[in-house]
Design a protein around this motif. Structure first.
Motif, PDB file in Angstrom:
ATOM      1  N   ILE A 144       0.801  -1.191   0.077  1.00 32.99           N
ATOM      2  CA  ILE A 144       0.077   0.062   0.118  1.00 32.99           C
ATOM      3  C   ILE A 144       0.821   1.234   0.140  1.00 32.99           C
ATOM      4  O   ILE A 144       0.619   2.231  -0.760  1.00 32.99           O
ATOM      5  CB  ILE A 144      -0.969   0.024   1.147  1.00 32.99           C
ATOM      6  N   MET A 145       1.991   1.291   0.864  1.00 39.27           N
ATOM      7  CA  MET A 145       2.699   2.501   1.180  1.00 39.27           C
ATOM      8  C   MET A 145       4.071   2.503   0.291  1.00 39.27           C
ATOM      9  O   MET A 145       4.584   3.570   0.408  1.00 39.27           O
ATOM     10  CB  MET A 145       2.755   2.598   2.413  1.00 39.27           C
ATOM     11  N   GLY A 146       4.472   1.362  -0.165  1.00 38.48           N
ATOM     12  CA  GLY A 146       5.984   1.387  -0.799  1.00 38.48           C
ATOM     13  C   GLY A 146       5.954   2.351  -1.940  1.00 38.48           C
ATOM     14  O   GLY A 146       5.202   2.534  -2.438  1.00 38.48           O
ATOM     15  N   PRO A 147       7.267   2.026  -2.445  1.00 41.68           N
ATOM     16  CA  PRO A 147       7.787   3.016  -3.685  1.00 41.68           C
ATOM     17  C   PRO A 147       6.989   2.523  -4.802  1.00 41.68           C
ATOM     18  O   PRO A 147       6.590   3.533  -5.441  1.00 41.68           O
ATOM     19  CB  PRO A 147       9.018   2.248  -3.718  1.00 41.68           C
ATOM     20  N   SER A 148       6.357   1.242  -5.019  1.00 41.11           N
ATOM     21  CA  SER A 148       5.702   1.012  -6.404  1.00 41.11           C
ATOM     22  C   SER A 148       4.343   1.703  -6.220  1.00 41.11           C
ATOM     23  O   SER A 148       3.595   1.987  -7.216  1.00 41.11           O
ATOM     24  CB  SER A 148       5.433  -0.558  -6.439  1.00 41.11           C
ATOM     25  N   ALA A 149       3.841   1.841  -5.006  1.00 45.66           N
ATOM     26  CA  ALA A 149       2.428   2.404  -4.763  1.00 45.66           C
ATOM     27  C   ALA A 149       2.685   4.062  -4.968  1.00 45.66           C
ATOM     28  O   ALA A 149       1.648   4.613  -5.391  1.00 45.66           O
ATOM     29  CB  ALA A 149       1.836   2.016  -3.610  1.00 45.66           C
ATOM     30  N   ARG A 150       3.566   4.536  -4.714  1.00 45.92           N
ATOM     31  CA  ARG A 150       3.567   6.129  -4.436  1.00 45.92           C
ATOM     32  C   ARG A 150       3.775   6.767  -5.896  1.00 45.92           C
ATOM     33  O   ARG A 150       4.136   6.276  -6.782  1.00 45.92           O
ATOM     34  CB  ARG A 150       5.262   6.353  -3.834  1.00 45.92           C
ATOM     35  N   GLY A 151       2.788   7.628  -6.168  1.00 45.66           N
ATOM     36  CA  GLY A 151       2.624   8.351  -7.412  1.00 45.66           C
ATOM     37  C   GLY A 151       1.933   7.328  -8.492  1.00 45.66           C
ATOM     38  O   GLY A 151       1.648   7.746  -9.595  1.00 45.66           O
ATOM     39  N   ASN A 152       1.340   6.140  -7.988  1.00 51.71           N
ATOM     40  CA  ASN A 152       0.767   5.527  -8.866  1.00 51.71           C
ATOM     41  C   ASN A 152      -0.956   5.733  -9.072  1.00 51.71           C
ATOM     42  O   ASN A 152      -1.483   5.915  -7.702  1.00 51.71           O
ATOM     43  CB  ASN A 152       0.810   4.086  -8.292  1.00 51.71           C
ATOM     44  N   PRO A 153      -1.151   6.313 -10.038  1.00 51.44           N
ATOM     45  CA  PRO A 153      -2.765   6.857  -9.906  1.00 51.44           C
ATOM     46  C   PRO A 153      -3.924   5.767  -9.736  1.00 51.44           C
ATOM     47  O   PRO A 153      -4.974   6.113  -9.428  1.00 51.44           O
ATOM     48  CB  PRO A 153      -2.857   7.490 -11.397  1.00 51.44           C
ATOM     49  N   SER A 154      -3.512   4.552  -9.823  1.00 49.34           N
ATOM     50  CA  SER A 154      -4.234   3.432  -9.406  1.00 49.34           C
ATOM     51  C   SER A 154      -4.557   3.251  -7.805  1.00 49.34           C
ATOM     52  O   SER A 154      -5.490   2.454  -7.528  1.00 49.34           O
ATOM     53  CB  SER A 154      -4.215   2.275 -10.371  1.00 49.34           C
ATOM     54  N   PHE A 155      -3.789   3.801  -6.931  1.00 53.19           N
ATOM     55  CA  PHE A 155      -3.776   3.769  -5.680  1.00 53.19           C
ATOM     56  C   PHE A 155      -4.431   4.917  -5.055  1.00 53.19           C
ATOM     57  O   PHE A 155      -3.793   5.840  -5.102  1.00 53.19           O
ATOM     58  CB  PHE A 155      -2.556   3.491  -5.019  1.00 53.19           C
ATOM     59  N   GLY A 156      -5.753   4.888  -4.872  1.00 53.83           N
ATOM     60  CA  GLY A 156      -6.460   5.990  -4.067  1.00 53.83           C
ATOM     61  C   GLY A 156      -6.497   7.432  -5.046  1.00 53.83           C
ATOM     62  O   GLY A 156      -6.221   7.287  -6.255  1.00 53.83           O
ATOM     63  N   ASP A 157      -6.402   8.422  -4.162  1.00 55.08           N
ATOM     64  CA  ASP A 157      -6.279   9.781  -4.867  1.00 55.08           C
ATOM     65  C   ASP A 157      -5.011   9.976  -5.143  1.00 55.08           C
ATOM     66  O   ASP A 157      -4.067  10.390  -4.220  1.00 55.08           O
ATOM     67  CB  ASP A 157      -7.161  10.344  -3.796  1.00 55.08           C
ATOM     68  N   GLY A 158      -4.643  10.128  -6.267  1.00 57.42           N
ATOM     69  CA  GLY A 158      -2.979  10.330  -6.767  1.00 57.42           C
ATOM     70  C   GLY A 158      -2.619  11.838  -6.471  1.00 57.42           C
ATOM     71  O   GLY A 158      -1.439  12.207  -6.976  1.00 57.42           O
ATOM     72  N   ARG A 159      -3.427  12.637  -6.047  1.00 58.31           N
ATOM     73  CA  ARG A 159      -3.029  14.166  -5.842  1.00 58.31           C
ATOM     74  C   ARG A 159      -1.791  14.387  -5.239  1.00 58.31           C
ATOM     75  O   ARG A 159      -1.668  13.804  -3.990  1.00 58.31           O
ATOM     76  CB  ARG A 159      -4.192  15.104  -5.670  1.00 58.31           C
ATOM     77  N   THR A 160      -1.002  15.161  -5.596  1.00 57.83           N
ATOM     78  CA  THR A 160       0.219  15.503  -4.729  1.00 57.83           C
ATOM     79  C   THR A 160      -0.021  16.536  -3.676  1.00 57.83           C
ATOM     80  O   THR A 160      -1.009  17.214  -4.029  1.00 57.83           O
ATOM     81  CB  THR A 160       1.483  16.031  -5.472  1.00 57.83           C
ATOM     82  N   LEU A 161       0.693  16.724  -2.468  1.00 54.31           N
ATOM     83  CA  LEU A 161       0.460  17.730  -1.651  1.00 54.31           C
ATOM     84  C   LEU A 161       0.431  19.155  -2.301  1.00 54.31           C
ATOM     85  O   LEU A 161      -0.227  20.083  -1.991  1.00 54.31           O
ATOM     86  CB  LEU A 161       1.722  17.601  -0.457  1.00 54.31           C
ATOM     87  N   ALA A 162       1.371  19.339  -3.317  1.00 55.37           N
ATOM     88  CA  ALA A 162       1.580  20.684  -3.953  1.00 55.37           C
ATOM     89  C   ALA A 162       0.289  20.798  -4.484  1.00 55.37           C
ATOM     90  O   ALA A 162      -0.283  22.129  -4.616  1.00 55.37           O
ATOM     91  CB  ALA A 162       2.590  20.387  -4.903  1.00 55.37           C
ATOM     92  N   ALA A 163      -0.172  19.988  -5.307  1.00 51.96           N
ATOM     93  CA  ALA A 163      -1.552  20.162  -5.937  1.00 51.96           C
ATOM     94  C   ALA A 163      -2.681  20.479  -4.960  1.00 51.96           C
ATOM     95  O   ALA A 163      -3.532  21.321  -5.403  1.00 51.96           O
ATOM     96  CB  ALA A 163      -2.040  18.928  -6.894  1.00 51.96           C
ATOM     97  N   LEU A 164      -2.816  19.801  -4.022  1.00 52.31           N
ATOM     98  CA  LEU A 164      -3.795  20.062  -2.870  1.00 52.31           C
ATOM     99  C   LEU A 164      -3.591  21.434  -2.339  1.00 52.31           C
ATOM    100  O   LEU A 164      -4.608  22.344  -2.445  1.00 52.31           O
ATOM    101  CB  LEU A 164      -3.855  19.233  -1.820  1.00 52.31           C
ATOM    102  N   GLU A 165      -2.441  22.029  -2.110  1.00 58.54           N
ATOM    103  CA  GLU A 165      -2.198  23.281  -1.411  1.00 58.54           C
ATOM    104  C   GLU A 165      -2.503  24.385  -2.517  1.00 58.54           C
ATOM    105  O   GLU A 165      -3.040  25.437  -2.325  1.00 58.54           O
ATOM    106  CB  GLU A 165      -0.842  23.484  -1.231  1.00 58.54           C
ATOM    107  N   ALA A 166      -2.541  24.115  -3.791  1.00 61.63           N
ATOM    108  CA  ALA A 166      -2.624  24.869  -4.800  1.00 61.63           C
ATOM    109  C   ALA A 166      -4.171  25.348  -5.037  1.00 61.63           C
ATOM    110  O   ALA A 166      -4.652  26.376  -5.360  1.00 61.63           O
ATOM    111  CB  ALA A 166      -2.217  24.664  -6.327  1.00 61.63           C
ATOM    112  N   ALA A 167      -4.920  24.268  -4.697  1.00 66.31           N
ATOM    113  CA  ALA A 167      -6.471  24.647  -4.690  1.00 66.31           C
ATOM    114  C   ALA A 167      -6.780  25.163  -3.496  1.00 66.31           C
ATOM    115  O   ALA A 167      -6.917  24.639  -2.331  1.00 66.31           O
ATOM    116  CB  ALA A 167      -7.171  23.232  -4.941  1.00 66.31           C
TER     117      ALA A 167
END
Ligand code: HEC
Length: 193
Positions: free
Chosen positions: A43-66
């Motif tokens: 769930i949390m390892g390197p292959s999951a990070r940034g993988n859009p098929s795991f949950g909501d793939g928005r980055t922190l930067a994108a969330l802060e921009a909204a």
């Protein structure tokens, strides 16, 4: 005189069965711990990070921009429209019309707002194909929400039409406040006053 049957009745009885304390085999514990570690990595390892098929793939930067409190058209589109028109806006051939390069989307903003407010039921031509399905009415959404969705579909997937303001939704809502039925296909929309 060791014959069991000759003993006193109480002595002839076997002991009650006893559920003794038998711990899980330690190997099972190792296996279970291994599964937990593997699950965590999955769930949390390197292959999951940034993988859009795991949950909501928005980055922190994108969330802060909204900015907080602003209605998110993309999110509303995903929740309310993508089930039929698809996340790509391409629709489903013959069933749900495309929003990409559709004049109903990029043409008159007032007409688009009317489609969203009251829905459509009846034949309508979209990019040369006639659809005859049922587009639900969305008048239960707020002016801001309809404006955000309209702006989103008018400015995505290569569509490049102007933004739609919440004021326009309010005007269009009042203008057709008496209406209860859906628009009766493309013909009625085209002749819409
Ligand atoms: C239940 C499936 C469904 C949902 C959900 C839905 N639509 Fe539709 N939509 C349709 C169908 C079917 C038509 C064609 C109606 C007809 O043939 O009369 C249509 C037509 C349209 C049209 C005009 C034709 C075109 O493709 O340009 C627009 C614009 C539109 N929908 C936008 C939206 C938006 C925005 C949402 C989300 C708020 C949405 N729709 C939700 C099924 C749906």
């Amino acid at each position: 005189m060791t014959d069991r049957s000759r003993k006193q009745p109480r002595q002839r009885e076997y002991d009650d069965p006893d559920e003794s304390n038998r711990p899980l085999p330690w190997l099972f514990g190792v296996f279970a711990a291994g599964m937990v570690v593997w699950g965590g990595v999955y769930i949390m390892g390197p292959s999951a990070r940034g993988n859009p098929s795991f949950g909501d793939g928005r980055t922190l930067a994108a969330l802060e921009a909204a900015p907080a409190g602003v209605v998110d058209g993309a999110q509303l589109f995903t929740g309310k429209c993508a089930g039929c028109h698809q996340a790509t806006g391409q629709g489903v051939a013959g069933v749900f019309p495309p929003l990409v390069a559709s004049d109903w989307v990029t043409g008159s903003d007032a007409r688009l707002v009317q489609i969203l407010l009251h829905g459509v039921q009846g034949p309508m031509d979209v990019n040369g194909v006639t659809y005859n399905g049922l587009m639900p009415a969305w008048k239960s959404l707020s002016d801001e929400e309809i404006a955000a969705i309209s702006t989103y579909i008018r400015s995505n997937w290569g569509n490049a039409a102007s933004a739609v303001s919440a004021e326009l939704i309010a005007t269009e809502r009042t203008r057709t406040a008496d209406r209860t039925a859906s628009w009766n296909g493309g013909a009625e929309l085209e002749s819409m006053p």
